[in-house]
Design a protein around this motif. Sequence first.
Motif, PDB file in Angstrom:
ATOM      1  N   TYR A 191       6.511 -10.691 -18.060  1.00 47.74           N
ATOM      2  CA  TYR A 191       5.895 -10.475 -16.754  1.00 47.74           C
ATOM      3  C   TYR A 191       6.885  -9.809 -15.795  1.00 47.74           C
ATOM      4  O   TYR A 191       6.529  -8.888 -15.047  1.00 47.74           O
ATOM      5  N   GLU A 192       8.121 -10.279 -15.801  1.00 50.45           N
ATOM      6  CA  GLU A 192       9.134  -9.682 -14.932  1.00 50.45           C
ATOM      7  C   GLU A 192       9.450  -8.252 -15.367  1.00 50.45           C
ATOM      8  O   GLU A 192       9.633  -7.362 -14.523  1.00 50.45           O
ATOM      9  N   GLU A 193       9.531  -8.042 -16.660  1.00 47.35           N
ATOM     10  CA  GLU A 193       9.828  -6.699 -17.153  1.00 47.35           C
ATOM     11  C   GLU A 193       8.721  -5.721 -16.776  1.00 47.35           C
ATOM     12  O   GLU A 193       8.986  -4.562 -16.421  1.00 47.35           O
ATOM     13  N   ALA A 194       7.481  -6.184 -16.812  1.00 45.85           N
ATOM     14  CA  ALA A 194       6.368  -5.327 -16.404  1.00 45.85           C
ATOM     15  C   ALA A 194       6.467  -4.993 -14.922  1.00 45.85           C
ATOM     16  O   ALA A 194       6.211  -3.848 -14.501  1.00 45.85           O
ATOM     17  N   ALA A 195       6.839  -5.971 -14.100  1.00 49.01           N
ATOM     18  CA  ALA A 195       7.002  -5.716 -12.665  1.00 49.01           C
ATOM     19  C   ALA A 195       8.133  -4.730 -12.410  1.00 49.01           C
ATOM     20  O   ALA A 195       8.013  -3.842 -11.544  1.00 49.01           O
ATOM     21  N   ARG A 196       9.226  -4.865 -13.165  1.00 46.27           N
ATOM     22  CA  ARG A 196      10.333  -3.927 -13.003  1.00 46.27           C
ATOM     23  C   ARG A 196       9.907  -2.512 -13.398  1.00 46.27           C
ATOM     24  O   ARG A 196      10.296  -1.535 -12.743  1.00 46.27           O
ATOM     25  N   ASP A 197       9.139  -2.405 -14.467  1.00 48.48           N
ATOM     26  CA  ASP A 197       8.664  -1.083 -14.911  1.00 48.48           C
ATOM     27  C   ASP A 197       7.791  -0.417 -13.850  1.00 48.48           C
ATOM     28  O   ASP A 197       7.739   0.823 -13.769  1.00 48.48           O
ATOM     29  N   LEU A 198       7.118  -1.243 -13.047  1.00 48.86           N
ATOM     30  CA  LEU A 198       6.256  -0.701 -11.999  1.00 48.86           C
ATOM     31  C   LEU A 198       7.023  -0.441 -10.703  1.00 48.86           C
ATOM     32  O   LEU A 198       6.428  -0.095  -9.682  1.00 48.86           O
ATOM     33  N   GLY A 199       8.337  -0.645 -10.745  1.00 45.82           N
ATOM     34  CA  GLY A 199       9.165  -0.308  -9.594  1.00 45.82           C
ATOM     35  C   GLY A 199       9.508  -1.459  -8.673  1.00 45.82           C
ATOM     36  O   GLY A 199      10.050  -1.227  -7.584  1.00 45.82           O
ATOM     37  N   ALA A 200       9.207  -2.695  -9.066  1.00 48.35           N
ATOM     38  CA  ALA A 200       9.507  -3.841  -8.207  1.00 48.35           C
ATOM     39  C   ALA A 200      11.010  -4.125  -8.193  1.00 48.35           C
ATOM     40  O   ALA A 200      11.688  -3.994  -9.209  1.00 48.35           O
ATOM     41  N   THR A 201      11.517  -4.508  -7.039  1.00 47.24           N
ATOM     42  CA  THR A 201      12.912  -4.938  -6.926  1.00 47.24           C
ATOM     43  C   THR A 201      13.036  -6.355  -7.484  1.00 47.24           C
ATOM     44  O   THR A 201      12.023  -7.047  -7.685  1.00 47.24           O
ATOM     45  N   PRO A 202      14.267  -6.833  -7.752  1.00 45.15           N
ATOM     46  CA  PRO A 202      14.423  -8.214  -8.237  1.00 45.15           C
ATOM     47  C   PRO A 202      13.773  -9.242  -7.308  1.00 45.15           C
ATOM     48  O   PRO A 202      13.159 -10.201  -7.772  1.00 45.15           O
ATOM     49  N   TRP A 203      13.908  -9.058  -5.974  1.00 42.23           N
ATOM     50  CA  TRP A 203      13.295  -9.990  -5.029  1.00 42.23           C
ATOM     51  C   TRP A 203      11.772  -9.921  -5.095  1.00 42.23           C
ATOM     52  O   TRP A 203      11.098 -10.949  -5.081  1.00 42.23           O
ATOM     53  N   GLN A 204      11.212  -8.706  -5.165  1.00 41.04           N
ATOM     54  CA  GLN A 204       9.765  -8.561  -5.261  1.00 41.04           C
ATOM     55  C   GLN A 204       9.243  -9.152  -6.560  1.00 41.04           C
ATOM     56  O   GLN A 204       8.177  -9.775  -6.586  1.00 41.04           O
ATOM     57  N   SER A 205      10.000  -8.970  -7.632  1.00 42.66           N
ATOM     58  CA  SER A 205       9.606  -9.542  -8.923  1.00 42.66           C
ATOM     59  C   SER A 205       9.575 -11.067  -8.853  1.00 42.66           C
ATOM     60  O   SER A 205       8.647 -11.702  -9.365  1.00 42.66           O
ATOM     61  N   PHE A 206      10.577 -11.647  -8.184  1.00 49.63           N
ATOM     62  CA  PHE A 206      10.609 -13.108  -8.058  1.00 49.63           C
ATOM     63  C   PHE A 206       9.491 -13.594  -7.162  1.00 49.63           C
ATOM     64  O   PHE A 206       8.789 -14.563  -7.485  1.00 49.63           O
ATOM     65  N   ARG A 207       9.295 -12.919  -6.021  1.00 51.60           N
ATOM     66  CA  ARG A 207       8.324 -13.398  -5.036  1.00 51.60           C
ATOM     67  C   ARG A 207       6.888 -13.259  -5.518  1.00 51.60           C
ATOM     68  O   ARG A 207       6.078 -14.181  -5.340  1.00 51.60           O
ATOM     69  N   HIS A 208       6.562 -12.130  -6.147  1.00 53.14           N
ATOM     70  CA  HIS A 208       5.168 -11.848  -6.479  1.00 53.14           C
ATOM     71  C   HIS A 208       4.801 -12.191  -7.929  1.00 53.14           C
ATOM     72  O   HIS A 208       3.611 -12.249  -8.250  1.00 53.14           O
ATOM     73  N   VAL A 209       5.801 -12.425  -8.777  1.00 53.25           N
ATOM     74  CA  VAL A 209       5.509 -12.701 -10.189  1.00 53.25           C
ATOM     75  C   VAL A 209       5.986 -14.092 -10.600  1.00 53.25           C
ATOM     76  O   VAL A 209       5.207 -14.935 -11.038  1.00 53.25           O
ATOM     77  N   VAL A 210       7.297 -14.331 -10.436  1.00 51.41           N
ATOM     78  CA  VAL A 210       7.869 -15.590 -10.908  1.00 51.41           C
ATOM     79  C   VAL A 210       7.400 -16.770 -10.065  1.00 51.41           C
ATOM     80  O   VAL A 210       6.945 -17.796 -10.592  1.00 51.41           O
ATOM     81  N   LEU A 211       7.500 -16.631  -8.747  1.00 52.40           N
ATOM     82  CA  LEU A 211       7.190 -17.755  -7.861  1.00 52.40           C
ATOM     83  C   LEU A 211       5.751 -18.256  -8.004  1.00 52.40           C
ATOM     84  O   LEU A 211       5.527 -19.477  -8.079  1.00 52.40           O
ATOM     85  N   PRO A 212       4.735 -17.369  -8.055  1.00 56.43           N
ATOM     86  CA  PRO A 212       3.373 -17.892  -8.253  1.00 56.43           C
ATOM     87  C   PRO A 212       3.193 -18.621  -9.587  1.00 56.43           C
ATOM     88  O   PRO A 212       2.441 -19.593  -9.668  1.00 56.43           O
ATOM     89  N   LEU A 213       3.894 -18.166 -10.628  1.00 56.37           N
ATOM     90  CA  LEU A 213       3.736 -18.791 -11.941  1.00 56.37           C
ATOM     91  C   LEU A 213       4.401 -20.164 -12.015  1.00 56.37           C
ATOM     92  O   LEU A 213       3.914 -21.057 -12.711  1.00 56.37           O
ATOM     93  N   ILE A 214       5.522 -20.313 -11.323  1.00 52.69           N
ATOM     94  CA  ILE A 214       6.214 -21.607 -11.364  1.00 52.69           C
ATOM     95  C   ILE A 214       5.831 -22.481 -10.173  1.00 52.69           C
ATOM     96  O   ILE A 214       6.373 -23.588 -10.022  1.00 52.69           O
ATOM     97  N   GLY A 215       4.901 -22.003  -9.332  1.00 53.20           N
ATOM     98  CA  GLY A 215       4.521 -22.752  -8.130  1.00 53.20           C
ATOM     99  C   GLY A 215       4.115 -24.197  -8.387  1.00 53.20           C
ATOM    100  O   GLY A 215       4.613 -25.113  -7.715  1.00 53.20           O
ATOM    101  N   PRO A 216       3.206 -24.472  -9.353  1.00 53.94           N
ATOM    102  CA  PRO A 216       2.829 -25.871  -9.606  1.00 53.94           C
ATOM    103  C   PRO A 216       4.016 -26.745 -10.000  1.00 53.94           C
ATOM    104  O   PRO A 216       4.087 -27.919  -9.609  1.00 53.94           O
ATOM    105  N   SER A 217       4.962 -26.183 -10.753  1.00 53.31           N
ATOM    106  CA  SER A 217       6.148 -26.957 -11.138  1.00 53.31           C
ATOM    107  C   SER A 217       7.028 -27.239  -9.931  1.00 53.31           C
ATOM    108  O   SER A 217       7.622 -28.325  -9.819  1.00 53.31           O
ATOM    109  N   ILE A 218       7.111 -26.282  -9.005  1.00 53.52           N
ATOM    110  CA  ILE A 218       7.888 -26.503  -7.781  1.00 53.52           C
ATOM    111  C   ILE A 218       7.269 -27.627  -6.956  1.00 53.52           C
ATOM    112  O   ILE A 218       7.972 -28.466  -6.392  1.00 53.52           O
ATOM    113  N   VAL A 219       5.946 -27.652  -6.902  1.00 56.86           N
ATOM    114  CA  VAL A 219       5.264 -28.742  -6.190  1.00 56.86           C
ATOM    115  C   VAL A 219       5.601 -30.077  -6.838  1.00 56.86           C
ATOM    116  O   VAL A 219       5.846 -31.081  -6.160  1.00 56.86           O
ATOM    117  N   GLY A 220       5.623 -30.108  -8.178  1.00 55.65           N
ATOM    118  CA  GLY A 220       5.982 -31.337  -8.877  1.00 55.65           C
ATOM    119  C   GLY A 220       7.401 -31.780  -8.580  1.00 55.65           C
ATOM    120  O   GLY A 220       7.659 -32.976  -8.385  1.00 55.65           O
TER     121      GLY A 220
END
Length: 296
Positions: A191-220
């Motif tokens: 998922y991160e590699e796909a975001a990078r291929d589309l031109g996302a910066t590391p911060w954008q990749s974390f904010r828009h890809v990683v963070l939503p996916l790990i959101g439920p675990s962060i709540v836990g």
Amino acid sequence: MDPIGARRPSGFWPLAIVFALFVLFLYGPMITIFVLSFQGPEGGLTFPLRGLSLHWFHKLADGLGTVDIGAAFRRSLMLGTVVMLFTVVLSVLAGLAFRKKLRGGHALFFVTVASLIMPSIIVSLGIGLQFRLLDSGIKGALAAFEANGALENYGTALGLLSSALGAHLTWTLPFGLLIMFAVFNRFDRAYEEAARDLGATPWQSFRHVVLPLIGPSIVGVGMFGFTLSWDEIARTSQAIGDVNTLPLELQGLTSTVTTPAIYALGTVTTIVSFAVMAVALGSAAWLRQRAARQSR
């Protein structure tokens, strides 16, 4: 599919009885406290109930002797919130860091989780001693510089958001780390590699890809951080300084309060814990639904 009337295995009922006894042992005391907190004005600390009322909750609101329950409640709420935030932030950052090989990473991990196997009272005593040594050093430095005014006004470094915060993090942070390590261990980097291929910066990749996916675990992790801090006694007892959290006040009241008001206080604290769990579960479910809608 087995027919509805099929016989259950011979071991079903013995296991069912053991499970029922376990549930009763686990939740029976809490249910008993909850029921007894609704005693009438003439009620005592044991059964049978003498009427049903909210009398002891009103007594609790008026205060229990010299103990300021409201202040202790606010202190525990503030400490639990700060511990939750620190646990979430540090756990996520550590999880991201440990995705790459770190020199000395294994030793750092074992040092971090070692506090789980240490007796809680020993951890509390060690932190309390450490801060008292810090007090001696600060006072010695102030005396050496002849800062008499500062020396007279100086109290102690022990406090709610210093020593008590550190003591609670030794308990909550290892759980947060273990959860985030497990989450990132099975995280698909495609998922991160796909975001990078589309031109996302590391911060954008974390904010828009990683963070939503790990959101439920962060709540836990946040739920663990708050609830573990909310009812912690042993690690707080020697590291809190001159104020008390609600669990410490509750422990002290068990030897002085001989009315169902103590049960009312227990019911209130339990409701807060369940409310935090409900908010956490609801938030996790909402984040999963949101991620599912966005993936369509």
